[in-house]
Design an enzyme around this catalytic site. Structure first.
Site, PDB file in Angstrom:
ATOM      1  N   ARG A 163       0.831  -1.220   0.000  1.00 39.33           N
ATOM      2  CA  ARG A 163       0.000   0.000   0.000  1.00 39.33           C
ATOM      3  C   ARG A 163       0.865   1.270   0.000  1.00 39.33           C
ATOM      4  O   ARG A 163       0.551   2.247   0.666  1.00 39.33           O
ATOM      5  CB  ARG A 163      -0.925   0.026   1.225  1.00 39.33           C
ATOM      6  CG  ARG A 163      -1.995  -1.047   1.234  1.00 39.33           C
ATOM      7  CD  ARG A 163      -2.984  -0.831   0.097  1.00 39.33           C
ATOM      8  NE  ARG A 163      -4.165  -1.639   0.273  1.00 39.33           N
ATOM      9  CZ  ARG A 163      -4.266  -2.917  -0.102  1.00 39.33           C
ATOM     10  NH1 ARG A 163      -3.244  -3.514  -0.706  1.00 39.33           N
ATOM     11  NH2 ARG A 163      -5.398  -3.578   0.089  1.00 39.33           N
ATOM     12  N   SER A 235     -10.801  -0.849   3.095  1.00 40.93           N
ATOM     13  CA  SER A 235      -9.991  -0.920   4.318  1.00 40.93           C
ATOM     14  C   SER A 235      -9.674   0.493   4.781  1.00 40.93           C
ATOM     15  O   SER A 235      -9.067   1.266   4.050  1.00 40.93           O
ATOM     16  CB  SER A 235      -8.674  -1.648   4.056  1.00 40.93           C
ATOM     17  OG  SER A 235      -8.913  -2.936   3.566  1.00 40.93           O
ATOM     18  N   GLU A 330      -5.276   3.863   6.363  1.00 39.63           N
ATOM     19  CA  GLU A 330      -4.963   3.727   4.939  1.00 39.63           C
ATOM     20  C   GLU A 330      -5.556   4.894   4.158  1.00 39.63           C
ATOM     21  O   GLU A 330      -5.053   5.315   3.125  1.00 39.63           O
ATOM     22  CB  GLU A 330      -5.540   2.404   4.406  1.00 39.63           C
ATOM     23  CG  GLU A 330      -4.969   2.049   3.053  1.00 39.63           C
ATOM     24  CD  GLU A 330      -5.806   1.057   2.282  1.00 39.63           C
ATOM     25  OE1 GLU A 330      -6.723   1.492   1.576  1.00 39.63           O
ATOM     26  OE2 GLU A 330      -5.509  -0.128   2.384  1.00 39.63           O
TER      27      GLU A 330
HETATM   28  N1  EPU Z   1     -10.025 -10.858  10.007  1.00 39.57           N
HETATM   29  C1  EPU Z   1     -10.739 -11.002  11.169  1.00 39.57           C
HETATM   30  N2  EPU Z   1     -11.894 -10.269  11.331  1.00 39.57           N
HETATM   31  C2  EPU Z   1     -12.351  -9.425  10.365  1.00 39.57           C
HETATM   32  C3  EPU Z   1     -11.605  -9.287   9.183  1.00 39.57           C
HETATM   33  C4  EPU Z   1     -10.456 -10.015   9.019  1.00 39.57           C
HETATM   34  O1  EPU Z   1     -10.387 -11.756  12.060  1.00 39.57           O
HETATM   35  O2  EPU Z   1     -13.408  -8.830  10.577  1.00 39.57           O
HETATM   36  C5  EPU Z   1      -8.795 -11.677   9.827  1.00 39.57           C
HETATM   37  C6  EPU Z   1      -9.119 -13.096   9.390  1.00 39.57           C
HETATM   38  O3  EPU Z   1      -8.219 -13.953  10.023  1.00 39.57           O
HETATM   39  C7  EPU Z   1      -8.836 -13.097   7.912  1.00 39.57           C
HETATM   40  C8  EPU Z   1      -7.700 -12.108   7.812  1.00 39.57           C
HETATM   41  O4  EPU Z   1      -7.989 -11.121   8.809  1.00 39.57           O
HETATM   42  O5  EPU Z   1      -8.451 -14.348   7.445  1.00 39.57           O
HETATM   43  C9  EPU Z   1      -7.585 -11.435   6.454  1.00 39.57           C
HETATM   44  O6  EPU Z   1      -8.859 -10.885   6.107  1.00 39.57           O
HETATM   45  P1  EPU Z   1      -9.226 -10.508   4.590  1.00 39.57           P
HETATM   46  O7  EPU Z   1      -8.910 -11.638   3.689  1.00 39.57           O
HETATM   47  O8  EPU Z   1     -10.610  -9.959   4.579  1.00 39.57           O
HETATM   48  O9  EPU Z   1      -8.157  -9.390   4.259  1.00 39.57           O
HETATM   49  P2  EPU Z   1      -7.686  -8.093   5.032  1.00 39.57           P
HETATM   50  O10 EPU Z   1      -6.271  -8.256   5.428  1.00 39.57           O
HETATM   51  O11 EPU Z   1      -8.659  -7.708   6.082  1.00 39.57           O
HETATM   52  C10 EPU Z   1      -6.741  -7.077   2.811  1.00 39.57           C
HETATM   53  C11 EPU Z   1      -6.813  -5.775   2.062  1.00 39.57           C
HETATM   54  C12 EPU Z   1      -8.153  -5.669   1.328  1.00 39.57           C
HETATM   55  C13 EPU Z   1      -8.277  -6.837   0.364  1.00 39.57           C
HETATM   56  C14 EPU Z   1      -8.168  -8.140   1.169  1.00 39.57           C
HETATM   57  C15 EPU Z   1      -8.185  -9.367   0.284  1.00 39.57           C
HETATM   58  C16 EPU Z   1      -5.454  -4.247   3.353  1.00 39.57           C
HETATM   59  C17 EPU Z   1      -5.429  -3.020   4.222  1.00 39.57           C
HETATM   60  N3  EPU Z   1      -6.655  -4.667   2.978  1.00 39.57           N
HETATM   61  O12 EPU Z   1      -7.745  -7.025   3.815  1.00 39.57           O
HETATM   62  O13 EPU Z   1      -8.118  -4.456   0.575  1.00 39.57           O
HETATM   63  O14 EPU Z   1      -9.494  -6.802  -0.348  1.00 39.57           O
HETATM   64  O15 EPU Z   1      -6.911  -8.149   1.904  1.00 39.57           O
HETATM   65  O16 EPU Z   1      -6.979  -9.466  -0.408  1.00 39.57           O
HETATM   66  O17 EPU Z   1      -4.389  -4.760   3.033  1.00 39.57           O
HETATM   67  C18 EPU Z   1      -8.760  -2.165   0.573  1.00 39.57           C
HETATM   68  O18 EPU Z   1      -7.560  -1.891   0.514  1.00 39.57           O
HETATM   69  O19 EPU Z   1      -9.650  -1.272   0.595  1.00 39.57           O
HETATM   70  C19 EPU Z   1      -9.186  -3.559   0.654  1.00 39.57           C
HETATM   71  C20 EPU Z   1     -10.450  -3.907   0.794  1.00 39.57           C
END
Ligand code: EPU
Length: 334
Positions: A163, A235, A330
């Site tokens: 990012r 995010s 972010e």
């Molecule tokens: N998790 C939780 N609770 C939640 C959300 C997530 O426990 O409410 C934990 C879970 O263990 C899950 C892990 O976090 O397995 C990862 O969650 P997720 O796959 O939803 O991904 P994220 O890390 O929360 C990132 C990006 C998203 C992108 C997703 C999928 C960032 C800041 N965000 O989210 O990007 O869609 O991965 O690749 O890196 C964005 O930038 O606006 C965005 C949506």
């Protein structure tokens, strides 16, 4: 053509749906217009607004907002394996993804449905489901504000990180991205190892480009609120990247905490920390945390930028006291 409007309401220009006003709002449809625009701006405070999908207006904008509208896609070259395509900055990112998947050109499909314009994609190196836009960017065309000249920066000079890019660092406020050149592949290259993606793709009948795109659309729609219905910027926070020993210590305390090892350090999902701290689905006045994805701050209706910031700071402080971890926002605050 350049169109200027005074005291422009910005609600439709930010996906948070915050009501704020810009003293001057300049729209233009040709990159050369930028020279004239900057002649007229003089010393006034200025900022570029594209899709407004990652912006938080903390108050009214007492300055000039510049809004591009160029949206063409031009194929530059084609070989047996690749297509090089130059895309104007104001094209909706997902229109470009669809352009690629309709032609079976690989590389952008995992980034489907990310809201925003093409020109904003390199700034924060948008990423999802195991891929980042830096993997397909060849170069970035930009207008340099001081010299009033156009320059093209090759991928290797964009300092892409998680990012992050040079456009958030050294070149912040010094350049305006006018177009991005991508290299997409004619050779199938499915990236489906993230989470449940493989399973979803198999359910849909195997790893074709459209099945991957549709699987991601399904996953995103099931977890991320539609900004057209509920104001949000995806995010709101970045996932913190900490030193490995810090993550190990926390993991000893919370064995169920996910940790991803990256070259920069151990990445901990901020969504997990926010959920663990009890904030998921919480509400405070007009602001809340989405009940399905804890990384997403939502406008429950009529929230001001100030309210959202205050709520976010409370969460940051709480996580710091509970886990000794600082999470960064972010979203860009104006
Ligand atoms: N998790 C939780 N609770 C939640 C959300 C997530 O426990 O409410 C934990 C879970 O263990 C899950 C892990 O976090 O397995 C990862 O969650 P997720 O796959 O939803 O991904 P994220 O890390 O929360 C990132 C990006 C998203 C992108 C997703 C999928 C960032 C800041 N965000 O989210 O990007 O869609 O991965 O690749 O890196 C964005 O930038 O606006 C965005 C949506």
């Amino acid at each position: 053509m350049i169109t200027t409007r005074k005291n422009r309401e910005l609600k439709e220009f930010n996906s948070f749906g915050i009501s704020a006003k810009a003293s001057e709002f300049i729209e233009f449809d040709c990159k050369e217009d930028l020279k004239e625009i900057f002649e007229s701006i003089g010393d006034k405070k200025w900022e570029v607004i594209s899709g407004g999908n990652n912006i938080l207006f903390a108050s009214n904008w007492d300055g000039v907002l510049i809004h591009p509208t160029m949206r063409s896609i031009n194929t530059i070259s084609e070989s047996d394996t690749d297509v090089v395509v130059k895309v104007d900055g104001a094209l909706e990112w997902d229109d470009f993804v669809n352009w690629c998947t309709d032609r079976e050109l690989w590389g952008a499909e995992n980034l489907t449905l990310i809201p925003g314009y093409v020109g904003a994609a390199p700034v924060q190196n948008i990423g999802a489901y195991g891929t980042e836009v830096k993997d397909i960017i060849e170069s970035v065309e930009m207008f340099c504000v001081e010299s009033r000249k156009f320059l093209t920066l090759h991928n290797s000079h964009c300092q892409f990180g998680y990012r992050d890019s040079v456009f958030k660092g050294l070149l912040k406020h010094a350049v305006i991205i006018t177009a991005v050149t991508f290299r997409v592949s004619k050779v199938a290259n499915p990236q489906i190892n993230y989470g449940d993606l493989k399973l979803k793709v198999e359910e849909l009948g195997g790893a074709t480009i459209k099945n991957i795109q549709n699987a991601i659309i399904e996953i995103r729609e099931s977890k991320l609120p539609d900004p057209k219905i509920t104001g949000n910027v995806g995010s709101f926070f970045k996932n913190p990247v900490v030193e490995h020993h810090v993550a190990e210590q926390l993991k000893n305390k919370y064995p169920d905490m996910p940790v991803y090892i990256t070259p920069e350090g151990s990445k901990i999902p901020a969504g997990w920390l926010i959920e663990k701290a009890g904030w998921k689905g919480s509400k405070d006045g007009n602001v809340g945390i989405d009940p399905r994805q804890a990384l997403v701050v939502i406008n429950l209706g009529g929230a001001t930028g100030e309210e959202i910031l205050k709520f976010a700071h409370t969460i940051q402080k709480d996580l710091k006291s509970k886990f000794e971890i600082e999470i960064e926002m972010e979203v860009n605050t104006l």
